[in-house]
Design an enzyme around this catalytic site. Structure first.
Site, PDB file in Angstrom:
ATOM      1  N   ARG A  49      -1.589   2.692  13.095  1.00 27.38           N
ATOM      2  CA  ARG A  49      -0.422   1.893  12.695  1.00 27.38           C
ATOM      3  C   ARG A  49      -0.576   0.462  13.214  1.00 27.38           C
ATOM      4  O   ARG A  49      -0.221  -0.485  12.548  1.00 27.38           O
ATOM      5  CB  ARG A  49       0.886   2.522  13.212  1.00 27.38           C
ATOM      6  CG  ARG A  49       2.094   1.627  12.960  1.00 27.38           C
ATOM      7  CD  ARG A  49       3.460   2.309  13.028  1.00 27.38           C
ATOM      8  NE  ARG A  49       3.548   3.418  13.949  1.00 27.38           N
ATOM      9  CZ  ARG A  49       3.602   3.291  15.286  1.00 27.38           C
ATOM     10  NH1 ARG A  49       3.605   2.104  15.848  1.00 27.38           N
ATOM     11  NH2 ARG A  49       3.665   4.369  16.038  1.00 27.38           N
ATOM     12  N   TYR A 101      13.245 -10.222  -8.149  1.00 22.57           N
ATOM     13  CA  TYR A 101      12.982  -8.804  -8.321  1.00 22.57           C
ATOM     14  C   TYR A 101      14.226  -7.992  -7.900  1.00 22.57           C
ATOM     15  O   TYR A 101      14.821  -8.271  -6.856  1.00 22.57           O
ATOM     16  CB  TYR A 101      11.772  -8.430  -7.461  1.00 22.57           C
ATOM     17  CG  TYR A 101      11.413  -6.984  -7.539  1.00 22.57           C
ATOM     18  CD1 TYR A 101      10.940  -6.435  -8.726  1.00 22.57           C
ATOM     19  CD2 TYR A 101      11.556  -6.155  -6.435  1.00 22.57           C
ATOM     20  CE1 TYR A 101      10.622  -5.095  -8.800  1.00 22.57           C
ATOM     21  CE2 TYR A 101      11.233  -4.816  -6.510  1.00 22.57           C
ATOM     22  CZ  TYR A 101      10.764  -4.293  -7.702  1.00 22.57           C
ATOM     23  OH  TYR A 101      10.452  -2.980  -7.776  1.00 22.57           O
ATOM     24  N   ASP A 173       7.707 -15.438  -2.911  1.00 24.23           N
ATOM     25  CA  ASP A 173       7.119 -14.222  -3.474  1.00 24.23           C
ATOM     26  C   ASP A 173       6.151 -14.656  -4.568  1.00 24.23           C
ATOM     27  O   ASP A 173       6.556 -15.193  -5.597  1.00 24.23           O
ATOM     28  CB  ASP A 173       8.241 -13.331  -4.041  1.00 24.23           C
ATOM     29  CG  ASP A 173       7.732 -11.993  -4.576  1.00 24.23           C
ATOM     30  OD1 ASP A 173       6.582 -11.948  -5.071  1.00 24.23           O
ATOM     31  OD2 ASP A 173       8.472 -11.002  -4.527  1.00 24.23           O
ATOM     32  N   LYS A 198       0.921  -4.839  -8.154  1.00 21.86           N
ATOM     33  CA  LYS A 198       0.832  -5.446  -9.480  1.00 21.86           C
ATOM     34  C   LYS A 198      -0.586  -5.982  -9.737  1.00 21.86           C
ATOM     35  O   LYS A 198      -1.515  -5.205  -9.763  1.00 21.86           O
ATOM     36  CB  LYS A 198       1.922  -6.510  -9.611  1.00 21.86           C
ATOM     37  CG  LYS A 198       3.295  -6.077  -9.040  1.00 21.86           C
ATOM     38  CD  LYS A 198       3.905  -4.899  -9.783  1.00 21.86           C
ATOM     39  CE  LYS A 198       5.094  -4.277  -9.070  1.00 21.86           C
ATOM     40  NZ  LYS A 198       6.178  -5.150  -8.679  1.00 21.86           N
TER      41      LYS A 198
END
Ligand SMILES: *Cc1c(COP(=O)(O)O)cnc(C)c1O
Length: 385
Positions: A49, A101, A173, A198
């Protein structure tokens, strides 16, 4: 040697494996790492992690591509956004683009709002509206450009300058254009966010998210939050995104070529009432888009003329797929009002122009004439009774 973007896509970050000579970064499918004694690690790896060499490679790669120093990889775009929003505290406020978004709106409105972090929606394509919205609680300006789903263009440099004048962070973004076409850090942004799900991954097979910054202090804080919150990108998915990014340039070139032809065809077809595509000279964002990016991307939104029924249109498509998401090799259409932007209340949607008739099109890499033929037959089969 300083490499151009096409070469960086293939050789940026960590280029292959130094120990074996493998031309690809290995998948370190491990959750933990042996320590040779207390505090004695081999190269700093402790627990996956906190860090994993495959994730580290994709993090260095995205930083190189954005011309920045630090990259962080997350399980999804929203995990990246969650981590960035965790920089703020109760009482802080963000000024946010009016079409963003839907999931970004949802996490602001229904998650961080509950922790006392508020937001104000403005039309960021008009920098004056950004400046007017700033009060003593505002700590950041959060924009998308081109914005989802109306492809509105915001001047990154103008808005970042305003943010800095008031001591705020500028957050962008960059999902729709990717660093192949637009590098917000070089235009003054402090934080760049991506949904790697994407175009970066590019094959509709992997979720991922990224955060990129240039400032060491900000990077340290974000790294702390990445580890503390834990929404990290898995090793195998890190490998898949690295693999996807190698072809980002050639994919983007073809995506854009197809999108330009399709937008031209649609605008001259007589089928549409409105078309939103920053690559059309008639588009309101055309000039700023041209100034700040190397291409318009391949997202097109449109509204069919009154006599066509958009529900029938979606059902009549044969090649183009009705689905959420974007940026993959295959063409996808979606209905923002009930799909990607359903989380935004109807009155807010209406206010910003996301009408029920709006269709969003992620132009894929198929033969463009096949795409045109499919659109044409689907539109003609959707005439209202
Ligand atoms: C998809 C998307 C996100 C969210 O990313 P996920 O990977 O789906 O969590 C954020 N911003 C934009 C612009 C997106 O298109």
């Amino acid at each position: 040697m300083s490499l151009q973007i096409e070469s960086l896509l293939i050789h940026g970050g960590v280029d292959g494996d130094v120990t074996t000579g493998a031309v690809n970064v290995p998948v370190f499918q491990t959750s933990t790492f042996k320590q040779d004694g207390l505090g004695k690690t081999r190269g700093g790896w402790e627990y996956a992690r906190s860090g994993n060499p495959t994730r580290d490679a994709v993090e260095k790669l995205i930083a190189d591509l954005e011309h920045a120093k630090y990259g962080l990889a997350f399980a999804t775009g929203l995990a990246a956004i969650n981590t960035v929003l965790s920089l703020f505290k109760s009482g802080d406020k963000l000024v946010v683009s009016d079409n963003i978004y839907g999931g970004t709106f949802r996490i602001l409105d229904n998650v961080f709002n509950n922790f006392g972090i508020t937001y104000k929606i403005v039309n960021t394509s008009n920098p004056k509206e950004v400046e007017d919205a700033i009060d003593e609680n505002v700590k950041a300006v959060y924009i998308e450009t081109p914005a989802n789903p109306l492809l509105t263009i915001t001047d990154i440099k103008a808005v970042s300058d305003i943010a800095h004048k008031h001591g705020l962070l500028s957050i962008v973004d960059n999902t729709f254009l990717t660093p192949y076409l637009q590098r917000p850090i070089t235009l003054g942004a402090d934080i760049v966010i991506h949904s790697g799900t994407k175009y970066l991954g590019g094959h509709s097979d992997t979720l991922s998210g990224f955060v990129v910054v240039n400032d060491k202090e900000l990077a340290d804080r974000l790294y702390y939050l990445q580890n503390a919150i834990g929404g990290v990108l898995a090793p195998w998915d890190s490998f898949l995104v690295i693999r996807g990014i190698k072809t980002l340039g050639v994919r983007m070139d073809r995506h854009i070529e197809n999108a330009k032809k399709l937008a031209k065809w649609l605008s001259e077809s007589g089928y549409v009432d409105k078309i939103y595509f920053p690559g059309l000279e008639s588009d309101s964002g055309y000039e700023i888009q041209k100034k700040q990016a190397d291409g318009p991307g391949a997202m097109i939104s449109f509204v069919l003329k009154e006599k066509y029924d958009y529900r029938k249109f979606f059902e009549s498509l044969k090649l183009i797929t009705l689905a959420e998401s974007l940026g993959g090799v295959e063409s996808l259409v979606c209905h923002p009002a009930t799909m990607t932007h359903a989380a935004i209340p109807a009155d807010v949607r209406k206010q910003v122009g996301i009408v029920d008739e709006l269709i969003r099109f992620s132009v894929g890499l198929e033969n463009v004439n096949d795409l045109i033929e499919d659109l044409k037959q689907a539109i003609e089969n959707s005439i209202k009774e």
